[in-house]
Design an enzyme around this catalytic site. Sequence first.
Site, mmCIF file in Angstrom:
data_model
loop_
_atom_site.group_PDB
_atom_site.id
_atom_site.type_symbol
_atom_site.label_atom_id
_atom_site.label_comp_id
_atom_site.label_asym_id
_atom_site.label_seq_id
_atom_site.Cartn_x
_atom_site.Cartn_y
_atom_site.Cartn_z
ATOM 1 N N LYS A 11 0.827 -1.204 0.000
ATOM 2 C CA LYS A 11 0.000 0.000 0.000
ATOM 3 C C LYS A 11 0.869 1.265 0.000
ATOM 4 O O LYS A 11 2.077 1.202 0.279
ATOM 5 C CB LYS A 11 -0.923 -0.028 1.215
ATOM 6 C CG LYS A 11 -1.897 -1.217 1.222
ATOM 7 C CD LYS A 11 -2.855 -1.138 2.411
ATOM 8 C CE LYS A 11 -3.805 -2.329 2.452
ATOM 9 N NZ LYS A 11 -4.820 -2.207 3.531
ATOM 10 N N TYR A 51 -12.155 -3.078 -3.757
ATOM 11 C CA TYR A 51 -12.758 -2.992 -2.420
ATOM 12 C C TYR A 51 -14.286 -2.989 -2.469
ATOM 13 O O TYR A 51 -14.926 -2.461 -1.557
ATOM 14 C CB TYR A 51 -12.244 -1.748 -1.692
ATOM 15 C CG TYR A 51 -10.842 -1.916 -1.124
ATOM 16 C CD1 TYR A 51 -10.558 -2.946 -0.226
ATOM 17 C CD2 TYR A 51 -9.807 -1.050 -1.472
ATOM 18 C CE1 TYR A 51 -9.272 -3.112 0.298
ATOM 19 C CE2 TYR A 51 -8.528 -1.203 -0.943
ATOM 20 C CZ TYR A 51 -8.274 -2.236 -0.054
ATOM 21 O OH TYR A 51 -7.017 -2.399 0.479
ATOM 22 N N PHE A 59 -15.462 3.730 6.386
ATOM 23 C CA PHE A 59 -14.061 3.948 6.012
ATOM 24 C C PHE A 59 -13.808 3.823 4.512
ATOM 25 O O PHE A 59 -12.673 3.965 4.065
ATOM 26 C CB PHE A 59 -13.125 3.011 6.804
ATOM 27 C CG PHE A 59 -13.337 1.534 6.566
ATOM 28 C CD1 PHE A 59 -12.732 0.888 5.498
ATOM 29 C CD2 PHE A 59 -14.147 0.789 7.421
ATOM 30 C CE1 PHE A 59 -12.918 -0.467 5.291
ATOM 31 C CE2 PHE A 59 -14.338 -0.574 7.222
ATOM 32 C CZ PHE A 59 -13.721 -1.212 6.160
ATOM 33 N N ARG A 87 -1.330 -14.496 4.200
ATOM 34 C CA ARG A 87 -2.137 -13.895 5.280
ATOM 35 C C ARG A 87 -1.402 -14.055 6.620
ATOM 36 O O ARG A 87 -1.425 -13.157 7.451
ATOM 37 C CB ARG A 87 -3.516 -14.543 5.341
ATOM 38 C CG ARG A 87 -4.343 -14.411 4.072
ATOM 39 C CD ARG A 87 -5.006 -13.088 3.884
ATOM 40 N NE ARG A 87 -5.977 -12.765 4.901
ATOM 41 C CZ ARG A 87 -6.678 -11.619 4.923
ATOM 42 N NH1 ARG A 87 -6.485 -10.705 3.967
ATOM 43 N NH2 ARG A 87 -7.537 -11.368 5.869
ATOM 44 N N ASN A 118 -2.037 -0.187 6.967
ATOM 45 C CA ASN A 118 -1.376 -1.402 7.464
ATOM 46 C C ASN A 118 -0.484 -2.062 6.420
ATOM 47 O O ASN A 118 -0.284 -3.273 6.423
ATOM 48 C CB ASN A 118 -2.422 -2.376 8.005
ATOM 49 C CG ASN A 118 -3.514 -2.656 6.994
ATOM 50 O OD1 ASN A 118 -3.399 -2.263 5.825
ATOM 51 N ND2 ASN A 118 -4.550 -3.350 7.406
ATOM 52 N N HIS A 121 -1.870 -5.593 1.431
ATOM 53 C CA HIS A 121 -3.107 -6.345 1.192
ATOM 54 C C HIS A 121 -2.732 -7.704 0.639
ATOM 55 O O HIS A 121 -1.803 -7.827 -0.157
ATOM 56 C CB HIS A 121 -3.994 -5.620 0.159
ATOM 57 C CG HIS A 121 -5.057 -6.526 -0.393
ATOM 58 N ND1 HIS A 121 -6.259 -6.727 0.241
ATOM 59 C CD2 HIS A 121 -5.067 -7.348 -1.491
ATOM 60 C CE1 HIS A 121 -6.972 -7.615 -0.453
ATOM 61 N NE2 HIS A 121 -6.266 -7.996 -1.505
ATOM 62 N N GLU A 132 -9.187 -10.618 -7.926
ATOM 63 C CA GLU A 132 -8.271 -9.483 -7.770
ATOM 64 C C GLU A 132 -7.142 -9.512 -8.798
ATOM 65 O O GLU A 132 -6.732 -8.458 -9.286
ATOM 66 C CB GLU A 132 -7.715 -9.475 -6.336
ATOM 67 C CG GLU A 132 -8.817 -9.186 -5.311
ATOM 68 C CD GLU A 132 -8.393 -9.416 -3.865
ATOM 69 O OE1 GLU A 132 -7.209 -9.735 -3.616
ATOM 70 O OE2 GLU A 132 -9.264 -9.273 -2.978
HETATM 71 P P1 IDP Z 1 -7.484 -7.251 5.582
HETATM 72 O O1 IDP Z 1 -6.736 -6.186 4.791
HETATM 73 O O2 IDP Z 1 -6.707 -7.667 6.794
HETATM 74 O O3 IDP Z 1 -7.938 -8.394 4.720
HETATM 75 P P2 IDP Z 1 -10.243 -6.270 5.564
HETATM 76 O O4 IDP Z 1 -11.237 -6.486 6.669
HETATM 77 O O5 IDP Z 1 -10.481 -6.969 4.260
HETATM 78 O O6 IDP Z 1 -8.796 -6.562 6.179
HETATM 79 O O7 IDP Z 1 -10.220 -4.700 5.299
HETATM 80 C C1 IDP Z 1 -9.568 -4.170 4.183
HETATM 81 C C2 IDP Z 1 -8.791 -2.945 4.614
HETATM 82 O O8 IDP Z 1 -9.717 -1.928 5.021
HETATM 83 C C3 IDP Z 1 -7.894 -3.132 5.817
HETATM 84 O O9 IDP Z 1 -6.626 -3.663 5.467
HETATM 85 C C4 IDP Z 1 -7.768 -1.734 6.364
HETATM 86 O O10 IDP Z 1 -6.858 -0.957 5.587
HETATM 87 C C5 IDP Z 1 -9.179 -1.170 6.105
HETATM 88 N N1 IDP Z 1 -10.084 -1.358 7.223
HETATM 89 C C6 IDP Z 1 -10.738 -2.494 7.580
HETATM 90 N N2 IDP Z 1 -11.548 -2.303 8.622
HETATM 91 C C7 IDP Z 1 -11.424 -0.984 8.933
HETATM 92 C C8 IDP Z 1 -12.045 -0.166 9.953
HETATM 93 O O11 IDP Z 1 -12.865 -0.596 10.758
HETATM 94 N N3 IDP Z 1 -11.664 1.144 9.963
HETATM 95 C C9 IDP Z 1 -10.780 1.665 9.078
HETATM 96 N N4 IDP Z 1 -10.175 0.925 8.119
HETATM 97 C C10 IDP Z 1 -10.505 -0.378 8.050
#
Ligand code: IDP
Length: 142
Positions: A11, A51, A59, A87, A118, A121, A132
């Site tokens: 990212k 997404y 968000f 993962r 974070n 992805h 994807e």
């Molecule tokens: P993942 O990336 O660990 O698979 P997902 O639940 O698929 O997690 O969410 C996709 C991305 O959306 C996350 O990596 C994070 O950047 C963002 N995200 C997920 N949940 C939240 C939230 O509750 N608040 C803000 N950002 C979120």
Amino acid sequence: MTQERTLILLKPDAVKRQLRGEIIRRIEQKGYTILALDQRTASHEELTAHYAEHEGKPFFPPMLEFMSSGPLVALVVAGDECIAGMRSLMGATQPTQAAPGTIRGDLGRAWDKPVIENLIHGSDSPESAAREIGIWFPSLAA
Ligand code: IDP
């Protein structure tokens, strides 16, 4: 042995913090193969398709803004059970909860921002990986 392919995004925070090499090193040390790699600034179309499952969540708009705030690196990674394996390497979504030894646990930071930044992805299932890869690397779609 189940050979799989998965879609990885480094990212914009990973690119800005110059962590591309460190993250790719971890992927390669695990033994996975990088089939494709491309740095680009993501388009609105790519991000809304990628997404789609999060559309409508609070968000979602800051997520699109963050993900298009600078270049990201898209990769297709291949290896034995690499979807679950990546993962595990990535760690939990929230860097403060990600285990030490994982990419997010070791390198992610806690930010008071509307979207969790974070670093990485990774596809969460074979179906997501196929979908994807089709978005980011149409020429590699199965
Ligand atoms: P993942 O990336 O660990 O698979 P997902 O639940 O698929 O997690 O969410 C996709 C991305 O959306 C996350 O990596 C994070 O950047 C963002 N995200 C997920 N949940 C939240 C939230 O509750 N608040 C803000 N950002 C979120």
